[in-house]
Enzyme design. Structure first.
Site, PDB file in Angstrom:
ATOM      1  N   SER A   1     -66.751   1.363 -33.760  1.00  0.00           N
ATOM      2  CA  SER A   1     -66.958  -0.225 -32.615  1.00  0.00           C
ATOM      3  C   SER A   1     -65.863  -0.834 -33.206  1.00  0.00           C
ATOM      4  CB  SER A   1     -68.184  -0.404 -32.437  1.00  0.00           C
ATOM      5  OG  SER A   1     -67.525  -2.751 -32.409  1.00  0.00           O
TER       6      SER A   1
ATOM      7  N   TYR B   1     -75.718  -4.414 -37.306  1.00  0.00           N
ATOM      8  CA  TYR B   1     -74.721  -3.572 -36.737  1.00  0.00           C
ATOM      9  C   TYR B   1     -73.247  -3.210 -36.588  1.00  0.00           C
ATOM     10  CZ  TYR B   1     -71.850  -2.724 -32.365  1.00  0.00           C
ATOM     11  OH  TYR B   1     -70.824  -2.159 -30.721  1.00  0.00           O
TER      12      TYR B   1
END
Length: 252
Positions: free
Chosen positions: A143, A156
């Site tokens: 990501s 995250y």
């Protein structure tokens, strides 16, 4: 000659977390490139429905494997049943949005286990066979949060930062056995999970203004890079994390 560099005919590809969203789109891209695809998730009904949609759309072999990617015993049993895997896409992921001072340890562990530990567990189980055969492709779905943080998503960001370094560690250990391990790092993508953010006018305007391309990514934007990383075209690309983000990480 050039077409053969992106041909996955005869290859078996396992995509974790592929009953919907990004994983489903990535699985379809691999199938369209000729791979026999194995879909993974924990819900067998959802997997069967996703497999039927993919067969109807592409007309290639599609199998399903329902197992928990964080359970080493379940992973090992599933990999033995699936058989040789030529391409592994570690896509499974969850998000947890909450200020760090309020995040319960069990929620932290759930994000880390799902996003990071699962890639270690599944990657190691699949890589054992790849090492024996002397070839294989692993793509870890990272990501832009592998490099960038925002308030409220510390778990995250930590998991995706760890995944980027796990990608390099896998490369360091397995490249000599003919395995390439790379990361695909999406920017902000329109999915079921991000729909509330897309529909938030302030956040939507921030993303469009922050991204040089001036828009959100779609799942289709990720497919070309994935196929490249899974195909012979990228045989000398290893240990890299490729951002597909419309330029978001290139500017301040």
């Amino acid at each position: 000659m050039t077409n053969s560099l992106f041909d996955l005919t005869g290859r078996t590809a396992l995509v974790t977390g592929s009953s919907k969203g990004i994983g489903s789109a990535l699985a379809r891209g691999l199938a369209e490139a000729g791979a026999a695809v194995v879909l993974n998730g924990r819900d067998q009904t959802a997997l069967a429905e996703a497999a039927a949609r993919l067969r109807d759309a592409v007309g290639t072999e599609v199998r399903t494997a329902a197992f928990d990617v964080t359970d080493p015993d379940a992973v090992q049993a599933a990999i033995e049943e699936i058989g040789p895997v030529d391409v592994l896409v570690n896509n499974t992921g969850v998000q947890h949005r909450e200020p760090m001072l309020d995040v319960a340890v069990e929620n932290w562990r759930r994000v880390i286990d799902t996003n990071l530990t699962s890639a270690f567990v599944v990657g190691r189980a699949v890589a054992a066979g790849m090492v024996e055969r002397g070839h294989g492709k692993i793509v870890n779905v990272c990501s832009v949060q592998s490099w960038l943080a925002r308030p409220g998503i510390a778990a995250y960001a930590a998991s995706k930062g760890g995944l980027a370094m796990l990608t390099k560690g896998m490369c360091a250990e397995w490249a000599s056995s003919g395995i390439t391990v790379n990361g695909l790092a999406p920017g902000y993508v329109i999915t079921e999970l991000t729909r509330p953010l897309v529909e938030d006018p302030a956040f939507d305007a921030w993303i469009r203004g922050r991204t040089p391309a001036g828009r959100w990514a779609t799942v289709a934007d990720l497919v070309g890079t994935l196929v490249w990383l899974a195909a012979p075209a990228s045989d000398f690309v290893n240990g890299q994390v490729i951002a597909v983000d419309g330029g978001l990480t290139a500017v301040i």
